[in-house]
Enzyme design. Structure first.
Site, PDB file in Angstrom:
ATOM      1  N   ASP A   1      50.200  -8.338 -13.845  1.00 48.66           N
ATOM      2  CA  ASP A   1      49.871  -8.491 -12.425  1.00 48.66           C
ATOM      3  C   ASP A   1      51.101  -8.862 -11.598  1.00 48.66           C
ATOM      4  OD1 ASP A   1      47.358  -8.532 -10.739  1.00 48.66           O
ATOM      5  OD2 ASP A   1      48.275 -10.436 -10.145  1.00 48.66           O
TER       6      ASP A   1
ATOM      7  N   GLU B   1      41.255  -0.121  -1.422  1.00 49.17           N
ATOM      8  CA  GLU B   1      40.089  -0.117  -2.296  1.00 49.17           C
ATOM      9  C   GLU B   1      39.711  -1.567  -2.586  1.00 49.17           C
ATOM     10  OE1 GLU B   1      38.404   0.653  -6.635  1.00 49.17           O
ATOM     11  OE2 GLU B   1      40.176  -0.494  -6.101  1.00 49.17           O
TER      12      GLU B   1
ATOM     13  N   GLN C   1      42.984 -12.711  -7.687  1.00 47.01           N
ATOM     14  CA  GLN C   1      44.243 -12.222  -7.112  1.00 47.01           C
ATOM     15  C   GLN C   1      45.490 -12.593  -7.900  1.00 47.01           C
ATOM     16  OE1 GLN C   1      43.692 -13.351  -2.914  1.00 47.01           O
ATOM     17  NE2 GLN C   1      42.738 -11.331  -2.604  1.00 47.01           N
TER      18      GLN C   1
ATOM     19  N   ASN D   1      49.256  -3.041  -7.652  1.00 42.25           N
ATOM     20  CA  ASN D   1      48.861  -4.412  -8.015  1.00 42.25           C
ATOM     21  C   ASN D   1      49.437  -4.806  -9.369  1.00 42.25           C
ATOM     22  OD1 ASN D   1      47.066  -6.885  -8.149  1.00 42.25           O
ATOM     23  ND2 ASN D   1      46.247  -5.712  -9.876  1.00 42.25           N
TER      24      ASN D   1
ATOM     25  N   ASP E   1      45.210   1.064  -4.520  1.00 38.89           N
ATOM     26  CA  ASP E   1      44.404   0.781  -5.702  1.00 38.89           C
ATOM     27  C   ASP E   1      44.293  -0.729  -5.915  1.00 38.89           C
ATOM     28  OD1 ASP E   1      43.205   1.711  -8.354  1.00 38.89           O
ATOM     29  OD2 ASP E   1      44.847   0.433  -9.067  1.00 38.89           O
TER      30      ASP E   1
ATOM     31  N   HIS F   1      42.665  -7.219  -5.542  1.00 41.97           N
ATOM     32  CA  HIS F   1      43.406  -8.096  -6.452  1.00 41.97           C
ATOM     33  C   HIS F   1      44.761  -8.519  -5.900  1.00 41.97           C
ATOM     34  CE1 HIS F   1      40.229  -7.595  -9.356  1.00 41.97           C
ATOM     35  NE2 HIS F   1      40.201  -6.329  -8.990  1.00 41.97           N
TER      36      HIS F   1
HETATM   37  C1  LAG Z   1      41.076   0.662  -9.989  1.00 44.80           C
HETATM   38  N1  LAG Z   1      40.793   0.300  -8.811  1.00 44.80           N
HETATM   39  O1  LAG Z   1      40.875  -0.942  -8.417  1.00 44.80           O
HETATM   40  C2  LAG Z   1      40.916   2.065 -10.417  1.00 44.80           C
HETATM   41  O2  LAG Z   1      40.132   2.807  -9.487  1.00 44.80           O
HETATM   42  C3  LAG Z   1      40.327   2.062 -11.799  1.00 44.80           C
HETATM   43  O3  LAG Z   1      40.055   3.371 -12.224  1.00 44.80           O
HETATM   44  C4  LAG Z   1      41.288   1.356 -12.734  1.00 44.80           C
HETATM   45  O4  LAG Z   1      40.696   1.174 -14.024  1.00 44.80           O
HETATM   46  C5  LAG Z   1      41.621  -0.038 -12.251  1.00 44.80           C
HETATM   47  N2  LAG Z   1      41.481  -0.278 -10.863  1.00 44.80           N
HETATM   48  C6  LAG Z   1      43.071  -0.375 -12.602  1.00 44.80           C
HETATM   49  O5  LAG Z   1      43.945   0.376 -11.801  1.00 44.80           O
HETATM   50  C7  LAG Z   1      40.988   2.199 -14.962  1.00 44.80           C
HETATM   51  C8  LAG Z   1      39.922   2.243 -16.048  1.00 44.80           C
HETATM   52  C9  LAG Z   1      40.069   1.110 -17.032  1.00 44.80           C
HETATM   53  C10 LAG Z   1      41.479   1.068 -17.576  1.00 44.80           C
HETATM   54  C11 LAG Z   1      42.424   0.867 -16.387  1.00 44.80           C
HETATM   55  C12 LAG Z   1      43.889   0.824 -16.810  1.00 44.80           C
HETATM   56  O6  LAG Z   1      38.621   2.200 -15.453  1.00 44.80           O
HETATM   57  O7  LAG Z   1      39.165   1.344 -18.125  1.00 44.80           O
HETATM   58  O8  LAG Z   1      41.609   0.013 -18.505  1.00 44.80           O
HETATM   59  O9  LAG Z   1      42.283   1.990 -15.497  1.00 44.80           O
HETATM   60  O10 LAG Z   1      44.257   2.011 -17.443  1.00 44.80           O
HETATM   61  C13 LAG Z   1      42.037   0.398 -19.809  1.00 44.80           C
HETATM   62  C14 LAG Z   1      41.054  -0.036 -20.879  1.00 44.80           C
HETATM   63  C15 LAG Z   1      41.009  -1.575 -20.920  1.00 44.80           C
HETATM   64  C16 LAG Z   1      42.395  -2.128 -21.187  1.00 44.80           C
HETATM   65  C17 LAG Z   1      43.343  -1.624 -20.089  1.00 44.80           C
HETATM   66  C18 LAG Z   1      44.775  -2.089 -20.324  1.00 44.80           C
HETATM   67  O11 LAG Z   1      39.772   0.490 -20.582  1.00 44.80           O
HETATM   68  O12 LAG Z   1      40.143  -1.960 -21.981  1.00 44.80           O
HETATM   69  O13 LAG Z   1      42.391  -3.556 -21.169  1.00 44.80           O
HETATM   70  O14 LAG Z   1      43.334  -0.187 -20.089  1.00 44.80           O
HETATM   71  O15 LAG Z   1      45.348  -1.463 -21.450  1.00 44.80           O
HETATM   72 CA    CA Z   2      47.048  -9.321  -8.381  1.00 44.08          CA
END
Ligand code: LAG
Ligand code: CA
Length: 480
Positions: free
Chosen positions: A174, A230, A165, A113, A204, A208
């Protein structure tokens, strides 16, 4: 081929003296091995997963990612090179081969995505330079959405399909998945993984991407490629998992949400046994789980930290006749961002299990839960193989205890209270003594004794005396 091998493995693991065989249904249970390196997964396939009858592994994302310590670096792709903290392309290919030989298929987590969420330019784990909207040789700015609907182009309102989306999920660039070239680039990445032998993909953040876009991308893949989207079900949200079932399975988040409350309040009720369950996709489209890497850091009420209750939750899921279960196996953490332990060169280590026989009383950060090795779980895989496609019968809710039969094939019972409880469950199993597969099944040495608990069926009733926070299960193949 792999299903045949896995069935043979379940048969070999079963030592019951009576000549009953597992039902015809092929083993279907998967295991999510979160942030486990490829070489370690290959080992697991040979020593544990194949012999215990797991059918497939869901890996963490295999592509190059941003160079950061947090586990979620995996979810910020920099390129589609298969060079990550979890291993090299060669190691990935060898894992697929070795797992296949052990009868275990590989499902790769496909992050398609979006790319990174980094506002400043950087260099990926494998050395590829990138900017937020520029990925040399792969994507340029025109390949991304800039939704223009919110202040930072971030998703703010989940009741808006357009935002969900076309805006950014937590600042992640995106991809414009309506674009033919974007679709082809993603398709080439997935084809590359298929060329190494993966059986399919977790898509994943599928919610979206418009379902039509996902359909177009996966529609170009070879027939038989397994797709599990997902799509987190959310109250009042317009984008629903049902939109994604035309071309594959979906993770059904309602399942875990429905399972959890009874574990703490002891009030169990049967699901709709006539087929339909509210807010659930049809059973042949559902992949169900107790928790996953996101929910164990968020909404899940029951995780590895809950020890016996976690075993009970998994036992009930594995005994059920709805959907295809995926068991979760990760590592202990106190900081939700903490990555799995790495070596000096930054690759993830296959750290040891906190405890292989079941949940540990206490966990040190970084220790693996190794749920795939717990005898209670592998016993329930054996139960499931014997239950086959026998329907789930009306259950018995008796105080803090609950149980149900899979018609003529097996009976499961749980007690979530803190006192011993005797529960009686009507069954059409033959009268006799049965070994409980949660506490060890039949004793391989003797063949006429149980390694763990023994329960009787008499006059059409199975009686279980269950200690505090305990589960038990008997099946036609475990009769003495
Ligand atoms: C998913 N499924 O739809 C994944 O299962 C999930 O684990 C992913 O989030 C998300 N979607 C994007 O693929 C994980 C973390 C987030 C993390 C993101 C990107 O739960 O916390 O965000 O992966 O690494 C992190 C920071 C954010 C920040 C972002 C971009 O927590 O604060 O904005 O990175 O730098
Ligand atoms: Ca999208």
């Amino acid at each position: 081929m792999s299903a045949v091998l896995a069935t043979a493995a379940v048969l070999a693991a079963c030592t019951a003296p009576v000549g009953q065989e597992p039902a015809a249904a092929a083993p279907d249970v998967g295991i999510q091995l979160f942030q486990l390196p490829w070489t370690a997964i290959a080992e697991e396939c040979e020593t544990t997963l194949g012999p215990n009858g797991f059918a497939w592994v869901l890996t963490s994302p295999p592509q190059e990612h941003i160079d950061r310590e947090e586990w979620w670096a995996s979810y910020q792709p920099v390129s589609y090179d298969l060079e990550s903290r979890l291993g090299s392309r060669e190691e990935f290919a060898e894992m697929v081969e070795r797992c296949d030989a052990a009868g275990v298929e590989i499902i790769a987590d496909a992050v398609v995505n979006h790319m990174t969420g980094q506002d400043t330019p950087g260099v990926g784990f494998a050395g590829t330079p990138y900017e937020h909207y520029e990925y040399p040789g792969l994507y340029t700015d025109a390949d991304f959405h800039h939704c223009g609907l919110t202040s930072f182009d971030d998703i703010e309102d989940y009741t808006s399909r357009e935002q969900v989306q076309t805006c950014e999920l937590v600042n992640l660039a995106d991809l414009d998945t309506a674009s033919t070239t974007v679709r082809e680039t993603i398709g080439a990445y997935l084809d590359d993984l298929l060329s190494l032998g993966v059986a399919g993909f977790r898509i994943d953040a599928a919610k979206h991407m418009p379902a039509d876009d996902v359909a177009a991308i996966v529609g170009a893949l070879p027939e038989g490629t397994r797709i599990i989207s997902e799509v987190i079900r959310g109250g009042g949200e317009p984008v629903v998992p049902e939109e994604y079932t035309a071309f594959g399975e979906v993770f059904e988040f309602t399942y875990a949400r429905d399972l959890a409350p009874a574990l703490s309040n002891g009030v169990f009720s049967d699901p709709g046994l006539e087929g339909e369950r509210p807010l659930h996709v049809s059973p042949d489209r559902a992949v169900v789980f107790v928790d996953n890497h996101d929910t164990e850091r968020g909404e899940a009420d029951v995780t590895y930290r809950d020890g016996p209750l976690y075993v009970i939750a998994n036992a009930l899921m594995l005994a059920d006749d709805y959907g295809t279960p995926v068991v979760y196996s990760g590592y202990a953490f106190t900081d939700r961002d903490a990555g799995a332990p790495t070596t000096a060169d930054g690759v993830v280590e296959a750290t040891t299990c906190a405890e292989a026989d079941g949940p540990a009383g206490e966990y040190e950060d970084g220790e693996r839960t190794c749920v795939q090795s717990w005898p209670a779980i592998t016993g329930m895989l054996e139960f499931r193989a014997y239950a086959g496609d026998a329907p789930r019968m009306p259950g018995v809710d008796d105080g803090d205890a609950y149980g149900f039969e899979r018609e003529g094939r097996g009976v499961v019972a749980v007690n979530v209270g803190d006192e011993t409880h005797v529960i009686e469950i009507p069954t059409s199993l033959e009268d006799g003594s049965y070994c409980d597969v949660v506490s060890g099944g039949a004793d391989p040495a003797s063949g006429d004794r149980c390694a763990g608990a023994e329960y009787t069926v008499a006059d059409g009733v199975a009686t279980f005396e269950l200690g505090p926070a305990a589960a038990a299960a008997i099946h036609v193949g475990a009769r003495l």
